[in-house]
Each structure stands twice: as structure tokens, then as C-alpha cells.
Write a protein that holds these residues in place. Structure first.
Motif, PDB file in Angstrom:
ATOM      1  N   LEU A 104      32.052  29.968  36.171  1.00 19.26           N
ATOM      2  CA  LEU A 104      32.316  30.439  37.524  1.00 19.26           C
ATOM      3  C   LEU A 104      33.793  30.731  37.723  1.00 19.26           C
ATOM      4  CD1 LEU A 104      31.518  30.981  40.474  1.00 19.26           C
ATOM      5  CD2 LEU A 104      31.756  28.512  40.890  1.00 19.26           C
ATOM      6  N   MET A 105      34.675  29.844  37.209  1.00 22.56           N
ATOM      7  CA  MET A 105      36.113  30.049  37.351  1.00 22.56           C
ATOM      8  C   MET A 105      36.578  31.288  36.588  1.00 22.56           C
ATOM      9  SD  MET A 105      36.822  27.718  39.400  1.00 22.56           S
ATOM     10  CE  MET A 105      36.040  26.245  40.032  1.00 22.56           C
ATOM     11  N   VAL A 106      35.979  31.538  35.426  1.00 19.96           N
ATOM     12  CA  VAL A 106      36.311  32.745  34.670  1.00 19.96           C
ATOM     13  C   VAL A 106      35.931  33.982  35.467  1.00 19.96           C
ATOM     14  CG1 VAL A 106      35.803  34.060  32.579  1.00 19.96           C
ATOM     15  CG2 VAL A 106      36.134  31.596  32.434  1.00 19.96           C
ATOM     16  N   CYS A 107      34.740  33.970  36.062  1.00 17.94           N
ATOM     17  CA  CYS A 107      34.300  35.105  36.874  1.00 17.94           C
ATOM     18  C   CYS A 107      35.198  35.293  38.098  1.00 17.94           C
ATOM     19  CB  CYS A 107      32.847  34.902  37.302  1.00 17.94           C
ATOM     20  SG  CYS A 107      31.658  34.953  35.946  1.00 17.94           S
ATOM     21  N   LEU A 108      35.635  34.193  38.696  1.00 21.74           N
ATOM     22  CA  LEU A 108      36.530  34.299  39.851  1.00 21.74           C
ATOM     23  C   LEU A 108      37.848  34.961  39.463  1.00 21.74           C
ATOM     24  CD1 LEU A 108      36.020  30.864  41.670  1.00 21.74           C
ATOM     25  CD2 LEU A 108      35.418  33.130  42.537  1.00 21.74           C
ATOM     26  N   LEU A 109      38.421  34.547  38.332  1.00 18.94           N
ATOM     27  CA  LEU A 109      39.687  35.134  37.909  1.00 18.94           C
ATOM     28  C   LEU A 109      39.543  36.618  37.591  1.00 18.94           C
ATOM     29  CD1 LEU A 109      41.314  32.384  35.642  1.00 18.94           C
ATOM     30  CD2 LEU A 109      42.279  33.378  37.709  1.00 18.94           C
ATOM     31  N   VAL A 110      38.503  36.967  36.843  1.00 17.01           N
ATOM     32  CA  VAL A 110      38.320  38.369  36.456  1.00 17.01           C
ATOM     33  C   VAL A 110      38.043  39.241  37.671  1.00 17.01           C
ATOM     34  CG1 VAL A 110      36.876  39.941  35.112  1.00 17.01           C
ATOM     35  CG2 VAL A 110      37.548  37.739  34.137  1.00 17.01           C
ATOM     36  N   SER A 111      37.149  38.787  38.551  1.00 16.20           N
ATOM     37  CA  SER A 111      36.794  39.601  39.718  1.00 16.20           C
ATOM     38  C   SER A 111      37.971  39.756  40.678  1.00 16.20           C
ATOM     39  CB  SER A 111      35.595  38.977  40.437  1.00 16.20           C
ATOM     40  OG  SER A 111      35.902  37.668  40.892  1.00 16.20           O
ATOM     41  N   HIS A 112      38.695  38.671  40.932  1.00 13.46           N
ATOM     42  CA  HIS A 112      39.836  38.773  41.845  1.00 13.46           C
ATOM     43  C   HIS A 112      40.984  39.561  41.214  1.00 13.46           C
ATOM     44  CE1 HIS A 112      37.695  35.692  44.137  1.00 13.46           C
ATOM     45  NE2 HIS A 112      38.525  35.926  45.134  1.00 13.46           N
ATOM     46  N   GLY A 113      41.138  39.458  39.890  1.00 14.52           N
ATOM     47  CA  GLY A 113      42.138  40.292  39.233  1.00 14.52           C
ATOM     48  C   GLY A 113      41.831  41.768  39.378  1.00 14.52           C
ATOM     49  N   ALA A 114      40.545  42.135  39.185  1.00 12.86           N
ATOM     50  CA  ALA A 114      40.149  43.530  39.374  1.00 12.86           C
ATOM     51  C   ALA A 114      40.319  43.956  40.829  1.00 12.86           C
ATOM     52  CB  ALA A 114      38.703  43.715  38.919  1.00 12.86           C
ATOM     53  N   MET A 115      39.980  43.063  41.765  1.00 11.77           N
ATOM     54  CA  MET A 115      40.164  43.379  43.180  1.00 11.77           C
ATOM     55  C   MET A 115      41.642  43.568  43.526  1.00 11.77           C
ATOM     56  SD  MET A 115      38.917  44.001  46.103  1.00 11.77           S
ATOM     57  CE  MET A 115      37.186  43.536  45.883  1.00 11.77           C
ATOM     58  N   GLY A 116      42.504  42.767  42.891  1.00 14.14           N
ATOM     59  CA  GLY A 116      43.945  42.932  43.104  1.00 14.14           C
ATOM     60  C   GLY A 116      44.438  44.292  42.651  1.00 14.14           C
ATOM     61  N   VAL A 117      43.924  44.764  41.494  1.00 15.06           N
ATOM     62  CA  VAL A 117      44.318  46.085  41.001  1.00 15.06           C
ATOM     63  C   VAL A 117      43.829  47.176  41.956  1.00 15.06           C
ATOM     64  CG1 VAL A 117      44.048  47.733  39.111  1.00 15.06           C
ATOM     65  CG2 VAL A 117      44.390  45.317  38.611  1.00 15.06           C
ATOM     66  N   LEU A 118      42.619  47.031  42.476  1.00 17.09           N
ATOM     67  CA  LEU A 118      42.104  48.009  43.433  1.00 17.09           C
ATOM     68  C   LEU A 118      42.945  48.023  44.717  1.00 17.09           C
ATOM     69  CD1 LEU A 118      38.223  47.554  43.112  1.00 17.09           C
ATOM     70  CD2 LEU A 118      39.614  49.459  42.293  1.00 17.09           C
ATOM     71  N   ALA A 119      43.338  46.830  45.185  1.00 19.14           N
ATOM     72  CA  ALA A 119      44.180  46.756  46.388  1.00 19.14           C
ATOM     73  C   ALA A 119      45.527  47.435  46.151  1.00 19.14           C
ATOM     74  CB  ALA A 119      44.371  45.303  46.805  1.00 19.14           C
ATOM     75  N   LEU A 120      46.111  47.216  44.968  1.00 16.08           N
ATOM     76  CA  LEU A 120      47.373  47.881  44.648  1.00 16.08           C
ATOM     77  C   LEU A 120      47.203  49.386  44.584  1.00 16.08           C
ATOM     78  CD1 LEU A 120      48.787  45.510  41.856  1.00 16.08           C
ATOM     79  CD2 LEU A 120      49.630  45.755  44.184  1.00 16.08           C
ATOM     80  N   SER A 121      46.062  49.822  44.062  1.00 14.53           N
ATOM     81  CA  SER A 121      45.803  51.262  43.989  1.00 14.53           C
ATOM     82  C   SER A 121      45.740  51.878  45.381  1.00 14.53           C
ATOM     83  CB  SER A 121      44.484  51.499  43.235  1.00 14.53           C
ATOM     84  OG  SER A 121      44.151  52.863  43.226  1.00 14.53           O
ATOM     85  N   TRP A 122      45.081  51.202  46.301  1.00 17.13           N
ATOM     86  CA  TRP A 122      44.987  51.714  47.672  1.00 17.13           C
ATOM     87  C   TRP A 122      46.353  51.703  48.360  1.00 17.13           C
ATOM     88  CZ3 TRP A 122      45.881  49.408  52.456  1.00 17.13           C
ATOM     89  CH2 TRP A 122      45.449  50.145  53.554  1.00 17.13           C
ATOM     90  N   VAL A 123      47.103  50.625  48.185  1.00 16.52           N
ATOM     91  CA  VAL A 123      48.425  50.516  48.810  1.00 16.52           C
ATOM     92  C   VAL A 123      49.372  51.574  48.244  1.00 16.52           C
ATOM     93  CG1 VAL A 123      50.460  49.043  49.016  1.00 16.52           C
ATOM     94  CG2 VAL A 123      48.201  48.093  49.439  1.00 16.52           C
ATOM     95  N   GLY A 124      49.326  51.777  46.939  1.00 18.39           N
ATOM     96  CA  GLY A 124      50.198  52.770  46.333  1.00 18.39           C
ATOM     97  C   GLY A 124      49.913  54.176  46.812  1.00 18.39           C
ATOM     98  N   LYS A 125      48.640  54.491  47.026  1.00 19.82           N
ATOM     99  CA  LYS A 125      48.280  55.834  47.489  1.00 19.82           C
ATOM    100  C   LYS A 125      48.667  56.060  48.950  1.00 19.82           C
ATOM    101  CE  LYS A 125      44.351  58.981  47.938  1.00 19.82           C
ATOM    102  NZ  LYS A 125      42.888  59.148  47.751  1.00 19.82           N
ATOM    103  N   GLY A 126      48.494  55.045  49.776  1.00 18.65           N
ATOM    104  CA  GLY A 126      48.704  55.253  51.196  1.00 18.65           C
ATOM    105  C   GLY A 126      50.054  54.840  51.733  1.00 18.65           C
ATOM    106  N   TRP A 127      50.748  53.938  51.026  1.00 23.51           N
ATOM    107  CA  TRP A 127      51.952  53.340  51.615  1.00 23.51           C
ATOM    108  C   TRP A 127      53.249  53.649  50.872  1.00 23.51           C
ATOM    109  CZ3 TRP A 127      50.813  47.600  53.387  1.00 23.51           C
ATOM    110  CH2 TRP A 127      49.880  47.651  54.429  1.00 23.51           C
ATOM    111  N   LEU A 128      53.196  54.044  49.601  1.00 25.04           N
ATOM    112  CA  LEU A 128      54.428  54.107  48.808  1.00 25.04           C
ATOM    113  C   LEU A 128      55.443  55.062  49.436  1.00 25.04           C
ATOM    114  CD1 LEU A 128      56.122  53.381  46.376  1.00 25.04           C
ATOM    115  CD2 LEU A 128      54.961  55.185  45.096  1.00 25.04           C
ATOM    116  N   PHE A 129      55.013  56.284  49.725  1.00 20.98           N
ATOM    117  CA  PHE A 129      55.965  57.258  50.273  1.00 20.98           C
ATOM    118  C   PHE A 129      56.468  56.822  51.643  1.00 20.98           C
ATOM    119  CE2 PHE A 129      57.299  61.455  51.906  1.00 20.98           C
ATOM    120  CZ  PHE A 129      58.138  61.810  50.866  1.00 20.98           C
ATOM    121  N   LEU A 130      55.585  56.238  52.443  1.00 20.15           N
ATOM    122  CA  LEU A 130      55.990  55.736  53.752  1.00 20.15           C
ATOM    123  C   LEU A 130      57.003  54.609  53.621  1.00 20.15           C
ATOM    124  CD1 LEU A 130      55.573  55.660  56.851  1.00 20.15           C
ATOM    125  CD2 LEU A 130      53.699  54.041  56.440  1.00 20.15           C
TER     126      LEU A 130
END
Length: 583
Positions: free
Chosen positions: A262-288
Motif C-alpha cells: 500500500l505504501m509503495v502504491c501511495l508513493l508511486v501514485s502521489h509522485g505521478a499526481m505531483g508531476v501532473l500538478a506541475l504540468s498544469w501549473v507550468g502551462k497556466g502559471w509560468l508566463f504569468l
């Protein structure tokens, strides 16, 4: 070219640039590379031996040894998680908003999402590679001591990848959210409020633990329960470090816990979610965010210009005064101007003063919490051993700050160095001035912490002064090493202080600082050998042990004198060469 290909292009370009730099450094400075390799090997061997000895001692404790060892692993990963989040935040801020490379990359046909993800990956890599070197001997020692399977180190190394991704995402998201919604004043007030809150919580917890120990009459069960309770925060269910530590502890046991998948799945899933969040922030916020940073920088520069003009008009009468236009102030006015410039630069950069406040704030909490120690120390040798360890902790904290802040000071002058070389103040005097400022700032704070910790440990006043003298000499030597090596190994191409420190010169500075601290620690233990000797051991004639005291102190002073003068002498000699300014 899609976004994946753009990111890979940036990665390949960075890899080739760093590879060429490493090959050039290998050709130009093979001795430096050899010293770095030897230092890393020595650290791996020393850390392996230290962790092996520590876990052997814990396993010898009846009943609670393995529980304490497991809890220390939770605490270790929590500290690494906090350090990595903070380091990634600072590095990401410098790399995204304070680097000239970002302004150039924004003019290229590269997606903002790709640029943000690349800068995040770069910041995470620069902040995490040291953690890998730190953890490797620890994991090998634990695997050998607890006789785990041969896949233990490999599984843990693979699990570190999503852990670093998640931690890097958290650190970069903290920076972007702060830049998006908070002003500089709000950020500073928030940091101060957070520091005050942590200090208050630490003091309240310290007094609660002290009262509990007094009520329990210092029984072993109460002490163990207090230790476990004090580290409960590291096992919080929402912490990524607790997920990683749970897996590591589970894999060291004969039968793995059902919670580890379960802990392995938590780390992998939240790591992937973190990358997705960075992708969204980079697209919408970087230039601003970039435009917001430029606007704030321009407004701050305009306010500083207006404030400077106002002070010049108001100060014209002041400088015409006989007192301020005297010979002494007129002679040292250029030095005062350079000193004011360095101090204002330090306090205007949140990436520097925030780290300074946090490190010394944590040291202050640690020193204040030492009041519980004297009641648990039964013999004099335990008290003095604790005092020596306390001195080493303070010294290592100073060495970390000097390597992080003082070493890159000269390189950060960059393109402004030619202006300083043409100023009324010579470069060798500027180097000496930087050394004096750094020594005063770090020396004053560490002296207060050393005196407070000595008072909390109830060390006799005479010996407290000696520990303070030793720390004062260590602080002067560490600042001299950082300033001198920063001039001998400059890097004017980088504006990011974290990358300057990660170079060859920064590594040599860190190694030299550790060796210097080790020498002083050995001499202090030599000087206090009589008081560090357990009563049950016979070390020979007591008069002979007492006679070793002053030779050790004088030898330490001579080593400090050499460490203080040699780097500054060679640095002053180096800056007098004309070709040095052409770099």
C-alpha cells in the motif's frame, strides 16, 4: 516537435554541457577530482561503520532496541524529506526566476510546460543527488546488520525515485503558489510567523517532557515512552517520508508487513499526481509568474532608486557635518559602502536569510532543549562527552552555512567584479571585509547558542569559556576557508549559488571544513581526556592527563592561525593578477 521531444532535447543538451565541464575539470584539476573521489569513499566507509556500530548497540538493548532503531529510521527519512523540500524550493526559485538562462529559454519555441518541468527536474536532481550519497551507506549497513535479502538496497533505490519526484513537486509547488498569491512582505511575515510557531511548539513540548520526566522519577519506561512520543510526528499517516520509512522497516523484518505494498502504491501514485500538478501549473502559471516577478523587480528597483535619492538629499547636510566628515570616516567610507551593499544584498534575498534563520532557529531550539540532559547524566565523563558532541553539532552547522552562503559570495559578484576592481577599495580589502562580515554574523549567533547550550548542560563556567573559544576559532577558520577557496575556485558563469556550491571548489570547501572540525574535535577530546575517562577505566597518571590540556589548546590555536591566514593570503595574492579578472 512535441513536448516530450522538447524535454528530451533540453535533457540531452544539459547532459552534454555537464559532461564537457566534467571532462574539462578532469583535465585541468585531476588532483581535485581525486580528492573528491577519496572523500566520497571515506564517507561511505565511515558512514557504514558508524551506522553498523549504532544499530549493533541498539540491538544489544533488551526489548526496545529494534523499536528505537525503527523509529530512528522514520525520523531520518522525515528530516531528509523536510531538507529536500526546502532545498528544492530554494533551488527552483533561483533557477526559474533568478537565472538568466530562463529569460533566454522563454524566447525559444519551447512550451512553457516543458520549460517548467525541466527546471523542476533540474532543481530536484541538484537537491537530491546528495541525499542518495548520504543514504547509500546507511541502507547497505542496515541490510548487512539485519540480514535482509539481496534485493533490499535495489528495491529501496527504486522507491526513492517516486519519493524524490513527489518531494520535488511539493517544493516547486510551494514556490509557485507563494509567488502567485503572496507578496514579498506577506511571505516574510509568514516565514517569521512559522518560525515563531515552531519555536513556541518546541519550547512547550520541551517543558511538557521535562515535567513528565520529573513526575516519573526518570524511570527507564518513562524515558522510552517520552522518546517514542517525541518522534510520533515522523509517523504521521500523511507524510511521504513515513510511507518510505514504513517500506524500509517492513523489508528489514523477516516477514514483510501487509501495509508495505500500500505504501509503495501511495508513493508511486502521489509522485505521478505531483508531476501532473506541475504540468498544469507550468502551462497556466509560468508566463504569468515570470511577468509578475519582472514587475516586482522593476518596482523594487524604482523604490530603491527613489529612496537612495531621498537619502542623498537628506544626508547632504549630515555628511557636511564635522563629525561625519572626519578623517576616520572619510578613510573607511568606501569599505562601509561595500559592507552595506553586502548586508543589504543578503537581507533582500529570501533564499539566503530564510535558510540562515531556519538553521540557527533550529539550533536555538536544540540548545534550549538541552536542559533535560543534566538530570539523566550520572557521571562527569557523560556530561563532557555531551558537551563535545554539542560543540561538533554547532561547528557542523556553521560549516554548512559557510559552504552554502559564504563560499559563493565572491563568484556572485560576476560581471560586477570589474566595477569593484576599479573602485577606491582594492579587491584584497574587499575579500577581507567579506570575511569580517561573515565572521561577525555567524560568530555572534553561534556564540550565543554555544553559551546557552553550555548553561543548559550545567558545564562549569571555566570549561564553558574554553568551548566558546574553540567554537570561535572554528568559526573564524571556516569563514576563512570559505572566502579563500571561493576566490581560488571562482565560477563567474553561474548566477545560481546552489550550482556554484555544487562545483569542485564547493566540494573542496566542504571537505576542508570537515577535516578542520575533526582536528579541533580531536584536540578538545585530547584536552579533556581526564574528564572524558570513565571512572571504571584506568588511563594512567592523572597529572600526565592534566598536562596534556594546554598543549592541545595551543596546538588548536596554531592550526586555527594557519587555517585563518593561509586561504586569505593566497586569495589576496590571486586577485592581484590581471588575468584573474579576464575569467
Amino acid at each position: 516537435m512535441n513536448e516530450t521531444q522538447q524535454w528530451l532535447l533540453l535533457a540531452r543538451t544539459s547532459w552534454r554541457v555537464n559532461r564537457v565541464r566534467f571532462q574539462q575539470s578532469l583535465r585541468d584539476s585531476p588532483v581535485v577530482v581525486g580528492v573528491m573521489v577519496l572523500f566520497l569513499l571515506a564517507y561511505v566507509v565511515g558512514a557504514f561503520a558508524g551506522v553498523w556500530w549504532a544499530f549493533s548497540y541498539l540491538d544489544s538493548l533488551p526489548g526496545a532496541g529494534k523499536l528505537i532503531g525503527d523509529r530512528l529510521l522514520y525520523l531520518l527519512f522525515f528530516v531528509l524529506f523536510a531538507m529536500l523540500c526546502f532545498s528544492v524550493s530554494i533551488t527552483c526559485y533561483l533557477s526559474l526566476f533568478r537565472s538568466d538562462q530562463t529569460a533566454w529559454l522563454l524566447t525559444l519555441p519551447i512550451s512553457h510546460r516543458v520549460l517548467f518541468l525541466w527546471k523542476t527536474a533540474e532543481a530536484t536532481f541538484f537537491a537530491s543527488w546528495g541525499m542518495v550519497v548520504l543514504l547509500l551507506p546507511v541502507l547497505i549497513a542496515i541490510a548487512a546488520k539485519r540480514e535482509t535479502d539481496w534485493l533490499f538496497v535495489g528495491k529501496t533505490a527504486l522507491l526513492l525515485v517516486p519519493f524524490f519526484l513527489l518531494t520535488g513537486a511539493i517544493g516547486c509547488l510551494l514556490v509557485t503558489v507563494a509567488m502567485r498569491f503572496l507578496s514579498r512582505r506577506a511571505l516574510a511575515l509568514g516565514a517569521i510567523a512559522l518560525g515563531v510557531g515552531i519555536l513556541a511548539m518546541g519550547l512547550v513540548r520541551m517543558f511538557e517532557e521535562k515535567e513528565a520526566l520529573e513526575v516519573a522519577s526518570f524511570s527507564m519506561a518513562a524515558t522510552f515512552q517520552g522518546l517514542m512520543g517525541f518522534t510520533d510526528f515522523s509517523r504521521a499517516a500523511g507524510l511521504p517520508s513515513a510511507w518510505l520509512a514504513n517500506c524500509v522497516v517492513s523489508w528489514t523484518r523477516p516477514f514483510s508487513s501487509a501495509a508495505s505494498p500500500l505504501m509503495v502504491c501511495l508513493l508511486v501514485s502521489h509522485g505521478a499526481m505531483g508531476v501532473l500538478a506541475l504540468s498544469w501549473v507550468g502551462k497556466g502559471w509560468l508566463f504569468l509568474l515570470w511577468n509578475r516577478f519582472l514587475d516586482h523587480t522593476a518596482l523594487a528597483s524604482q523604490r530603491r532608486t527613489l529612496s537612495l535619492q531621498r537619502r542623498q538629499k537628506e544626508g547632504s547636510r549630515l555628511f557636511s557635518n564635522r563629525l561625519t566628515s572626519g578623517r576616520l570616516l572619510t578613510r573607511y567610507r568606501p569599505l562601509i559602502a561595500v559592507a552595506v551593499k553586502d548586508i543589504l544584498t543578503f537581507f533582500r534575498e529570501p533564499a539566503q536569510w530564510v535558510q540562515f534563520v531556519i538553521v540557527f532557529g533550529l539550533l536555538g531550539i536544540y540548545a534550549a532543549s538541552l536542559g533535560q540532559m543534566p538530570a539523566t547524566l550520572d557521571h562527569e565523563h557523560e556530561l563532557y562527552l555531551t558537551a563535545v558532541i554539542n560543540m561538533m553539532i554547532c561547528a557542523f552547522a556553521v560549516s554548512t552555512l559557510t559552504a552554502r552562503f559564504v563560499y559563493p559570495q565572491f563568484s556572485l559578484e560576476g560581471r560586477r567584479l570589474w566595477i569593484l576592481s576599479m573602485s577606491p577599495v582594492s579587491l584584497d580589502r574587499i575579500i577581507l571585509l567579506k570575511f569580517v562580515i561573515a565572521s561577525l554574523l555567524s560568530g555572534a549567533v553561534i556564540a550565543a547558542i554555544s553559551w546557552l547550550s553550555g548553561a543548559q548542560l550545567q558545564v562549569p563556567t571555566a570549561d564553558r569559556w574554553l568551548f566558546l573559544l574553540a567554537l570561535f576559532c572554528i568559526t573564524l577558520g571556516l569563514n576563512a576557508l570559505a572566502i579563500g577557496l571561493g576566490v581560488l575556485f571562482p565560477n563567474f558563469k553561474e548566477s545560481n549559488s546552489a550550482k556554484i556550491v555544487n562545483g569542485f571548489g564547493g566540494t573542496i570547501c566542504l571537505i576542508s571544513s570537515f577535516v578542520y572540525i575533526a582536528l579541533w574535535s580531536g584536540l578538545i577530546m585530547w584536552a579533556f581526556q581526564e574528564k572524558l575517562t570513565p571512572p571504571a577505566e584506568d588511563m594512567g597518571d592523572e597529572e600526565h592527563l592534566t598536562a596534556l590540556f594546554w598543549p592541545a589548546i595551543w596546538l588548536g590555536l596554531l592550526i586555527s592561525l594557519f587555517t585563518l591566514t593561509a586561504p586569505l593570503f593566497f586569495a589576496a595574492k590571486r586577485v592581484k593578477k590581471v588575468e584573474f579578472l579576464e575569467k
